[in-house]
Design an enzyme around this catalytic site. Sequence first.
Site, PDB file in Angstrom:
ATOM      1  N   GLU A  19       0.823  -1.209   0.000  1.00 52.67           N
ATOM      2  CA  GLU A  19       0.000   0.000   0.000  1.00 52.67           C
ATOM      3  C   GLU A  19       0.858   1.260   0.000  1.00 52.67           C
ATOM      4  OE1 GLU A  19      -4.199  -1.047   1.994  1.00 52.67           O
ATOM      5  OE2 GLU A  19      -2.483  -1.390   3.310  1.00 52.67           O
ATOM      6  N   GLU A  39      -3.872  -9.783   4.148  1.00 48.20           N
ATOM      7  CA  GLU A  39      -4.849  -9.421   5.183  1.00 48.20           C
ATOM      8  C   GLU A  39      -6.036 -10.365   5.283  1.00 48.20           C
ATOM      9  OE1 GLU A  39      -2.927  -5.438   4.011  1.00 48.20           O
ATOM     10  OE2 GLU A  39      -3.460  -7.304   3.016  1.00 48.20           O
TER      11      GLU A  39
END
Length: 150
Positions: A19, A39
């Site tokens: 990210e 995740e």
Amino acid sequence: MPVPTIAAIEGFALGGGTELALACDLRVASESAVFGFPEVALGLMPGAGGTQRLPRLVGPEVAKDMIFTGRRVTAEEAKEIGLVGRVVPKGQALKTARDLAARIAANAPLGVGYAKSAIEAAGDVDLDTGLRYETDLFALLFSTAERRRA
């Protein structure tokens, strides 16, 4: 950020690391770099821009595949899908990113900044609006001291 940002990626960039790289304008990865979003295996989801930036770079299908499965992507595949712009030998990502930054810094700051602004606007507006914005910024640059010194 009004100035371009560059990520240099060596080794693993998983979850927040990917990210952070996605938040940059340019990404240079060493051949040892690995990207992914683990995740979902932890009962989470990307929460710092992954679900928004990744589809814009690689398309929704590839983004869904990476995020839904937690699949890891090598540097070469990242280049193929448009996640990174350059793949360099192991240990050279930071040097390459610094060289790239120096090339950018050698240009007129307002020109680079306005170009970045116009490129970013392209994702938010229709083509006609984007072209008008680009033309306005281009015309504005003609009145600057930077333009006159060239």
